[in-house]
Design a protein around this motif. Structure first.
Motif, short mmCIF file in Angstrom:
data_model
loop_
_atom_site.label_atom_id
_atom_site.label_comp_id
_atom_site.label_asym_id
_atom_site.label_seq_id
_atom_site.Cartn_x
_atom_site.Cartn_y
_atom_site.Cartn_z
N VAL A 170 34.94 39.39 48.87
CA VAL A 170 36.54 39.76 49.94
C VAL A 170 35.99 39.45 51.28
CG1 VAL A 170 37.47 41.95 50.96
CG2 VAL A 170 36.77 41.54 48.24
N ASN A 171 37.14 38.78 51.99
CA ASN A 171 36.34 37.71 53.66
C ASN A 171 37.18 39.44 53.98
OD1 ASN A 171 37.05 37.35 56.46
ND2 ASN A 171 36.38 35.48 56.04
N VAL A 172 35.69 40.07 54.61
CA VAL A 172 36.37 41.69 55.86
C VAL A 172 37.76 41.61 56.66
CG1 VAL A 172 35.32 43.86 56.69
CG2 VAL A 172 34.33 42.71 54.41
N ARG A 173 37.05 40.87 57.55
CA ARG A 173 38.04 40.31 59.03
C ARG A 173 39.11 39.64 58.72
NH1 ARG A 173 33.87 36.82 62.96
NH2 ARG A 173 32.61 38.34 63.20
N ALA A 174 38.62 38.60 57.58
CA ALA A 174 40.25 38.31 57.08
C ALA A 174 41.12 38.85 56.35
CB ALA A 174 40.64 36.57 56.81
N ASP A 175 40.70 40.13 55.35
CA ASP A 175 41.45 40.49 54.60
C ASP A 175 42.51 39.38 53.15
OD1 ASP A 175 42.45 43.37 53.14
OD2 ASP A 175 43.93 43.81 54.38
N GLN A 176 40.92 38.99 53.28
CA GLN A 176 41.33 37.76 52.21
C GLN A 176 40.60 37.81 50.44
OE1 GLN A 176 41.46 33.89 54.16
NE2 GLN A 176 43.92 34.58 54.91
N SER A 225 25.66 39.29 55.56
CA SER A 225 26.46 38.78 57.34
C SER A 225 26.74 39.94 57.50
CB SER A 225 26.26 37.71 57.60
OG SER A 225 27.61 37.72 56.43
N GLY A 226 27.15 41.25 56.80
CA GLY A 226 28.72 41.80 56.85
C GLY A 226 30.02 41.49 57.32
N GLU A 227 30.24 39.58 56.43
CA GLU A 227 30.93 39.85 56.81
C GLU A 227 32.14 39.25 55.26
OE1 GLU A 227 30.77 35.35 58.17
OE2 GLU A 227 30.36 36.32 60.26
N ARG A 228 31.09 39.77 54.23
CA ARG A 228 32.01 39.61 52.95
C ARG A 228 31.37 40.93 51.81
NH1 ARG A 228 30.77 33.69 51.29
NH2 ARG A 228 28.22 33.91 51.79
N VAL A 229 31.79 40.76 51.12
CA VAL A 229 31.94 41.91 50.49
C VAL A 229 32.50 41.28 48.65
CG1 VAL A 229 32.52 44.69 48.67
CG2 VAL A 229 33.02 43.86 51.23
N ALA A 230 31.18 41.52 47.53
CA ALA A 230 31.05 40.75 46.16
C ALA A 230 31.75 42.27 45.39
CB ALA A 230 30.06 40.66 45.86
N LEU A 231 32.65 42.43 44.92
CA LEU A 231 33.06 43.33 43.32
C LEU A 231 33.57 42.62 42.64
CD1 LEU A 231 35.67 44.41 43.53
CD2 LEU A 231 36.07 45.17 46.17
N GLN A 232 33.56 43.35 41.16
CA GLN A 232 34.14 43.00 39.79
C GLN A 232 35.90 44.01 40.22
OE1 GLN A 232 33.28 44.79 36.35
NE2 GLN A 232 33.75 42.65 35.22
N GLY A 233 37.03 42.90 40.43
CA GLY A 233 37.84 43.46 40.29
C GLY A 233 38.83 43.99 38.73
N ALA A 234 39.84 44.36 39.12
CA ALA A 234 40.45 45.03 38.16
C ALA A 234 41.24 44.21 37.30
CB ALA A 234 41.71 45.67 38.93
N ASP A 235 41.10 42.97 36.84
CA ASP A 235 41.00 41.82 36.02
C ASP A 235 40.07 41.45 35.54
OD1 ASP A 235 39.73 40.69 38.17
OD2 ASP A 235 42.01 39.05 37.90
N GLY A 236 38.87 42.11 35.90
CA GLY A 236 37.39 41.76 35.56
C GLY A 236 37.08 40.80 35.97
N ARG A 237 37.45 39.91 36.67
CA ARG A 237 36.68 39.17 37.45
C ARG A 237 35.62 39.01 38.60
NH1 ARG A 237 41.96 34.41 38.28
NH2 ARG A 237 39.89 33.19 38.64
#
Length: 325
Positions: free
Chosen positions: A76-82, A60-72
């Motif tokens: 990421v909600n792109v519109r809300a920056d949450q 949908s383009g609304e979210r991004v998945a990634l591995q954070g610096a803490d390993g988890r």
């Protein structure tokens, strides 16, 4: 232009969608969101990134998945920056992959594939498999087990074998039209690129370069083109790399099929990435720019046109999805 540098086509491109990548524009690794059509970009404050984070855009383009610096695992909600953290820290590095419907994220760790449901339960299932890739509408997953290529029905868990016998497989990609799976294998004489018809089990193959990056295999969303990278000689702190494409309509043709090189650039396998635009008109990759030594995201069309999309800081590991706005 010498030295493997990109020949950049001036502005006026007709490319669309949203590209996400890891950047140091804010002084430390962060997640940048670029609207390709307008050239506007922002670095999201909530995303907890490292240079090892590989971002993946949801369908949908609304979210991004990634591995954070803490390993988890982070969503990421792109519109809300949450940003939401999922589960416990993961002991190794992962590359998340969204299901075609956007309801799950899949990743591999130690030859085991994990599928995380993003409903209220955030349930997780696992199965022994390597190089897993979503197929079609997400009702199937292509993967390697016991040195053979398989396809599993995600509803029933039943699996079928797509290849005849054990072989050394290094990379897999499955088309989202559900027709083809491609993989890189090696034998005693070299490296093979093979394409399998999922329905008939017919297989076609072509000898390819030993420098192929098996993890770079990527089908266009319309299933018509397979793209991948072939690494060459070291150059300016990176590798001279060819971006190759194969027209799926040539697979099985009487005259044979041969991938073609559409661009040559200097990049690094650790940060290049290779991602198709949602409309299958171009791929995005990170490459060195001129004599600066910095990495920028570039778009490359099947016709060989090349566009530099970022111009500040280092921008690496791009993924391309639809714009959420």
């Amino acid at each position: 232009m010498s030295g493997g540098e990109l020949v950049v086509v001036p502005q006026g491109r007709e490319l669309r969608g949203m590209i996400v990548c890891i950047t140091d524009q804010a002084g430390q690794p962060g997640l940048m969101v670029l609207d390709v059509a307008s050239d506007s970009s922002t670095v999201l404050a909530s995303a907890d990134c490292s240079w090892r984070s590989v971002p993946a855009v949801a369908p949908s383009g609304e979210r991004v998945a990634l591995q954070g610096a803490d390993g988890r695992l982070k969503i990421v909600n792109v519109r809300a920056d949450q940003t939401e953290s999922i589960g416990e820290p993961i002991s190794g590095l992962i590359t998340p992959r969204w299901s075609p419907g956007g309801s799950s994220v899949m990743y591999e760790l130690d030859a085991t594939t994990h599928v995380v449901s993003l409903d209220e339960t955030c349930g997780q299932s696992s199965f022994v498999a390597a190089m897993a890739a979503w197929m079609g509408d997400g009702s199937q997953i292509a993967y390697v087990a016991d040195n053979m290529l398989h396809a599993m029905d995600t509803w029933t868990g039943e699996a079928v074998q797509l290849t005849d016998g054990p072989e050394r497989i290094w990379g897999v990609a499955a088309s989202l039209d559900g027709v083809h799976a491609a993989y890189v294998a090696s034998d005693d004489t070299g490296v093979l690129l093979r394409v399998v018809d999922v329905f008939t089990r017919d297989t076609w193959e072509a000898r390819t370069f030993r420098g192929i990056w098996p993890w770079s295999l990527a089908w266009s969303p319309d299933g018509r083109t397979l793209a991948y990278c072939v690494g060459g000689a070291e150059e300016r702190g990176g590798q001279r790399v060819s971006v190759c494409m194969l027209d799926a309509r040539c697979v099985g043709a009487e005259g044979g099929w041969e991938p073609r090189t559409v661009a040559t650039l200097v990049t690094d396998p650790r940060c290049a990435g290779l991602a198709w635009s949602p409309d299958s008109r171009a791929v995005a990759t990170a490459a060195r720019t001129g004599g600066s030594g910095r990495y920028a995201v570039h778009a490359i069309t099947p016709g060989g046109e090349q566009h530099q999309l970022t111009r500040q800081g280092n921008c690496v590991l791009p993924d391309w999805g639809p714009s959420p706005v």
